[in-house]
Design an enzyme around this catalytic site. Structure first.
Site, PDB file in Angstrom:
ATOM      1  N   HIS A 152     -24.242  -2.581 -31.267  1.00 29.00           N
ATOM      2  CA  HIS A 152     -22.982  -1.827 -31.347  1.00 29.00           C
ATOM      3  C   HIS A 152     -22.839  -1.189 -32.730  1.00 29.00           C
ATOM      4  CE1 HIS A 152     -18.420  -1.600 -31.642  1.00 29.00           C
ATOM      5  NE2 HIS A 152     -18.729  -0.815 -30.643  1.00 29.00           N
ATOM      6  N   HIS A 185     -15.332   6.922 -28.447  1.00 28.71           N
ATOM      7  CA  HIS A 185     -15.761   6.395 -27.149  1.00 28.71           C
ATOM      8  C   HIS A 185     -15.523   7.382 -26.012  1.00 28.71           C
ATOM      9  CE1 HIS A 185     -15.108   2.582 -29.471  1.00 28.71           C
ATOM     10  NE2 HIS A 185     -16.269   2.315 -28.939  1.00 28.71           N
ATOM     11  N   ARG A 243       6.703  -8.889 -35.310  1.00 28.67           N
ATOM     12  CA  ARG A 243       7.543 -10.034 -35.663  1.00 28.67           C
ATOM     13  C   ARG A 243       8.857  -9.898 -34.910  1.00 28.67           C
ATOM     14  NH1 ARG A 243       9.595 -14.350 -35.729  1.00 28.67           N
ATOM     15  NH2 ARG A 243      10.263 -15.539 -37.557  1.00 28.67           N
ATOM     16  N   CYS A 299       5.543  -9.435 -43.518  1.00 25.95           N
ATOM     17  CA  CYS A 299       6.398 -10.565 -43.198  1.00 25.95           C
ATOM     18  C   CYS A 299       6.404 -11.539 -44.375  1.00 25.95           C
ATOM     19  CB  CYS A 299       5.889 -11.259 -41.943  1.00 25.95           C
ATOM     20  SG  CYS A 299       6.832 -12.716 -41.470  1.00 25.95           S
ATOM     21  N   TYR A 330      14.296 -17.154 -44.937  1.00 26.75           N
ATOM     22  CA  TYR A 330      13.680 -16.162 -45.817  1.00 26.75           C
ATOM     23  C   TYR A 330      14.154 -16.308 -47.264  1.00 26.75           C
ATOM     24  CZ  TYR A 330      12.155 -14.100 -41.428  1.00 26.75           C
ATOM     25  OH  TYR A 330      11.593 -13.907 -40.200  1.00 26.75           O
TER      26      TYR A 330
END
Length: 458
Positions: A34, A59, A133, A180, A316
């Site tokens: 490949h 492709h 998320r 995140c 957080y």
């Protein structure tokens, strides 16, 4: 064959099968041939090729299909074409389809990251591979009836449809990386257990966002001069069974700063926002933790206080390594806004065997607050000696809202055991800490220690 039977063939030892349309192929003998490398084709092993081919236009050529036909071993059973019935009692039943390459950290709500092998293939992350998320089920929004409510002090408010948002306000575009707060949390888990999704290095992605400047919308709503500490609170349309919606806030000073480029985005990489990423409208706050870029935006409110949301008040936030769940006081720490300098190695992968001669090390680097990355240092011996990596050319100039991709090539001898390490330095000369222990915290956020990848040279 059934799709379940195809899915059993994922490795060269079990044979590598894939599908295209209703045809089944055994491509085991092609894996090493490949052009993109065996690791890329193995991402599709046991499943369909179409989602991967859609990412790479190369492709879509007749000779590729001709080559594939040489490996045909059968067809899918006719009953495989029938879609599975939806479970209407499941609040997540209406979630959108996802790309099979994403590495899932939780299904309900859906949270997933792109594999490192694909993360730095391009400067802009394809929408299908952008890390996801979600805190709650993905809402289904009818764009024709959607309206955004904007409230400012003095009882003034504004209600905007999508069409009005596009027509009344100049479109602004900004290329920005979102990360995140829990990116690389899995490394903190190895020091001591933490609570949260076990993100690897892929809870970070980059896109070109298009939409209206938040500043312009707030001024149109009648916002006047404000002294003191004010905040802009965002609430999403996503909600739990009790009706509690996701929310967050940023300082008003950032929202009103033209240089901060905070936007209400309706486009992502030149396309309509995908459902997983906030359709029809989301906030994008460049240089700030992704938790503040609220998706499926329902309302914007200028307030003297931060958002009362759980995710602003009791999540957080970072703490001293000695703080545990018995002693933590979330009121004692400020909500995370700008993130620290960060970098990670995406190639080669941990435990890989690389050929002798020359090794190529690739990765990303980013820093919050628009602090552009000026240097990435790479070590092959665990941090004893260092080499400077080459920063890949950026497609565009401007503030350092977007990551830097980097690469290092170095000679290596057969039989060597290497510990690859990377660390980034931003324009303010902030650098990453050398270990996780000193920055560990009970939520596993802000994980930005040197990234270490062991490999052997064959």
């Amino acid at each position: 064959y059934t799709r379940a039977e195809v899915a059993q063939h994922r490795t060269p030892s079990d044979r590598v099968w894939v599908t295209h349309g209703t045809d089944v192929f055994d491509v085991t003998e092609f894996v090493e041939l490949h052009p993109g490398g065996p690791d890329k084709i193995l991402l599709a092993a046991g499943g369909a090729l179409e989602p991967f081919w859609a990412l790479y236009a190369v492709h879509s050529q007749p000779h590729v299909l001709e080559l594939l036909r040489e490996y045909k071993v059968g067809e899918l059973s006719p009953e495989e074409a029938a879609p599975a019935p939806a479970d209407t009692a499941d609040p997540f039943a209406g979630d959108p389809p996802r790309h099979p390459a994403l590495r899932v950290n939780s299904l309900k709500p859906f949270n997933a990251e792109p594999p490192p092998e694909l993360l730095t293939q391009s400067f802009l992350t394809p929408n299908e591979l952008f890390f996801t998320r979600n805190h709650l089920p993905v809402p289904s929004v009818e764009p024709g009836s959607y309206r955004l409510r904007v409230e400012v002090p003095g009882g003034r408010s504004l209600s905007l449809s999508l069409a009005e948002l596009r027509q009344r306000f100049p479109k602004h575009e900004v290329t920005a990386t979102l990360q995140c707060a829990g990116n690389r949390r899995s490394e903190m888990s190895r020091v001591r257990p933490v609570k949260g999704l076990s993100w690897d290095i892929g809870a970070i992605s980059t896109a070109r966002w298009g939409g209206a400047r938040l500043r312009d919308v707030l001024l149109a709503a009648g916002l006047g001069d404000k002294s003191g500490e004010w905040h802009v609170c965002f609430e999403g349309l996503d909600e739990d069974a009790s009706g509690t919606r996701y929310g967050a806030s940023i300082p008003l000073e950032r929202a009103m700063n033209p240089q901060a480029e905070v936007i209400l985005a309706y486009e992502m990489n030149g396309q309509e926002l995908p459902r997983d990423h906030g359709f029809p409208l989301r906030v994008v706050v460049p240089g700030v933790v992704g938790a503040r870029s609220v998706k499926w935006l329902r309302s914007v409110e200028v307030s003297p206080a931060e958002s009362p949301s759980h995710w602003q008040q009791n999540d957080y936030k970072g703490f001293c390594p000695s703080v545990d769940w018995d002693s933590v006081d979330f009121r004692a720490a400020p909500a995370i806004q700008e993130l620290p300098v960060q970098s990670a190695i995406t190639e080669p992968r941990p435990g890989a065997a690389v050929p002798a001669g020359e090794i190529t090390v690739k990765g990303y680097a980013w820093s919050g607050g628009g602090r552009e990355v000026i240097r990435v240092d790479v070590s092959l011996d665990g941090g004893r000696t260092w080499r400077e990596a080459e920063l890949c050319p950026r497609p565009e100039r401007g503030r350092g809202w977007a990551w830097a991709l980097w690469e290092l090539r170095a000679p290596v001898a057969a039989g060597a055991r290497l510990e690859l390490v990377c660390k980034a330095v931003d324009r303010s000369y902030n650098a990453q800490p050398d270990g996780v222990g000193g920055i560990w915290n009970l939520r596993g956020v802000l994980s930005n220690a040197w990234h270490r990848v062991p490999v052997t040279v064959t």
